[in-house]
Write a protein that holds these residues in place. Structure first.
Motif, mmCIF file in Angstrom:
data_model
loop_
_atom_site.group_PDB
_atom_site.id
_atom_site.type_symbol
_atom_site.label_atom_id
_atom_site.label_comp_id
_atom_site.label_asym_id
_atom_site.label_seq_id
_atom_site.Cartn_x
_atom_site.Cartn_y
_atom_site.Cartn_z
ATOM 1 N N LYS A 65 0.818 -1.220 0.000
ATOM 2 C CA LYS A 65 0.000 0.000 0.000
ATOM 3 C C LYS A 65 0.852 1.271 0.000
ATOM 4 O O LYS A 65 0.547 2.234 -0.686
ATOM 5 C CB LYS A 65 -0.901 -0.030 1.234
ATOM 6 C CG LYS A 65 -1.831 1.146 1.369
ATOM 7 C CD LYS A 65 -2.701 0.970 2.604
ATOM 8 C CE LYS A 65 -3.606 2.163 2.835
ATOM 9 N NZ LYS A 65 -4.411 1.975 4.049
ATOM 10 N N GLY A 66 1.908 1.267 0.786
ATOM 11 C CA GLY A 66 2.780 2.433 0.894
ATOM 12 C C GLY A 66 4.149 2.173 0.295
ATOM 13 O O GLY A 66 4.400 1.121 -0.296
ATOM 14 N N PRO A 67 5.057 3.114 0.454
ATOM 15 C CA PRO A 67 6.403 2.972 -0.104
ATOM 16 C C PRO A 67 7.264 2.010 0.718
ATOM 17 O O PRO A 67 6.919 1.635 1.833
ATOM 18 C CB PRO A 67 6.963 4.397 -0.025
ATOM 19 C CG PRO A 67 6.238 5.018 1.117
ATOM 20 C CD PRO A 67 4.867 4.419 1.111
ATOM 21 N N ALA A 68 8.389 1.626 0.142
ATOM 22 C CA ALA A 68 9.370 0.775 0.814
ATOM 23 C C ALA A 68 10.767 1.283 0.484
ATOM 24 O O ALA A 68 11.028 1.732 -0.635
ATOM 25 C CB ALA A 68 9.215 -0.669 0.367
ATOM 26 N N PHE A 69 11.661 1.186 1.465
ATOM 27 C CA PHE A 69 13.045 1.618 1.313
ATOM 28 C C PHE A 69 13.961 0.561 1.898
ATOM 29 O O PHE A 69 13.601 -0.112 2.857
ATOM 30 C CB PHE A 69 13.278 2.954 2.034
ATOM 31 C CG PHE A 69 12.402 4.050 1.520
ATOM 32 C CD1 PHE A 69 12.805 4.826 0.443
ATOM 33 C CD2 PHE A 69 11.159 4.291 2.079
ATOM 34 C CE1 PHE A 69 11.987 5.826 -0.057
ATOM 35 C CE2 PHE A 69 10.332 5.284 1.590
ATOM 36 C CZ PHE A 69 10.750 6.048 0.517
ATOM 37 N N TRP A 70 15.164 0.414 1.340
ATOM 38 C CA TRP A 70 16.151 -0.504 1.898
ATOM 39 C C TRP A 70 17.313 0.289 2.475
ATOM 40 O O TRP A 70 17.564 1.434 2.103
ATOM 41 C CB TRP A 70 16.651 -1.501 0.853
ATOM 42 C CG TRP A 70 17.432 -0.856 -0.267
ATOM 43 C CD1 TRP A 70 16.949 -0.479 -1.475
ATOM 44 C CD2 TRP A 70 18.811 -0.475 -0.262
ATOM 45 N NE1 TRP A 70 17.931 0.111 -2.228
ATOM 46 C CE2 TRP A 70 19.102 0.117 -1.495
ATOM 47 C CE3 TRP A 70 19.839 -0.590 0.680
ATOM 48 C CZ2 TRP A 70 20.369 0.597 -1.824
ATOM 49 C CZ3 TRP A 70 21.094 -0.107 0.352
ATOM 50 C CH2 TRP A 70 21.350 0.469 -0.885
#
Length: 128
Positions: A65-70
């Motif tokens: 649903k929302g963003p993702a970061f590594w």
């Protein structure tokens, strides 16, 4: 370097969704494995990506649903977006200092489906 001296990739996601994970580049034969883990958490979830000594290449993407970061665990301040499909996945070669954007559609298609049995650990808390 990832998976060296206790450093590993952490994926931070916002909202519910699925983190897809691919292992390939076998050191013992075989086509690898593709699986998925899900979260229903409406807030922040952190996934710590594990590894297998039988593979040297890893890729993942987020379809939530929302963003993702590594980021790499430890004192890393670098945070980058996570890919959103196998065609633009985030790639992590074992021991590499660089995380790459990759098209791994062919590798994912050749890999065996392992369902939710993937080397991923998650928590609603920060790891470091």
């Amino acid at each position: 370097m990832n998976y060296v001296n206790g450093l590993a990739p952490i994926v931070t996601v916002y909202g519910p969704g699925n983190l897809h994970h691919l292992t390939y580049g076998s050191t013992v034969g075989g086509n690898g494995g593709v699986g998925m883990v899900s979260t229903t958490n409406e807030g922040t979830t952190n996934f710590l990506l594990g590894f297998s000594f039988n593979y040297v290449d890893y890729a993942f993407y987020w379809d939530g649903k929302g963003p993702a970061f590594w980021r790499i665990s430890g004192n890393s301040t670098l945070r980058e977006p996570v890919g959103s499909s196998w065609a633009n996945a985030t790639g992590i070669p074992l021991g590499n200092e660089v995380i790459l954007g990759l098209n791994v559609v062919a590798q994912a298609a050749a890999a065996g489906n392992v369902g939710g049995v993937v080397p991923v650990f998650f928590s609603a808390e920060e790891f470091d």
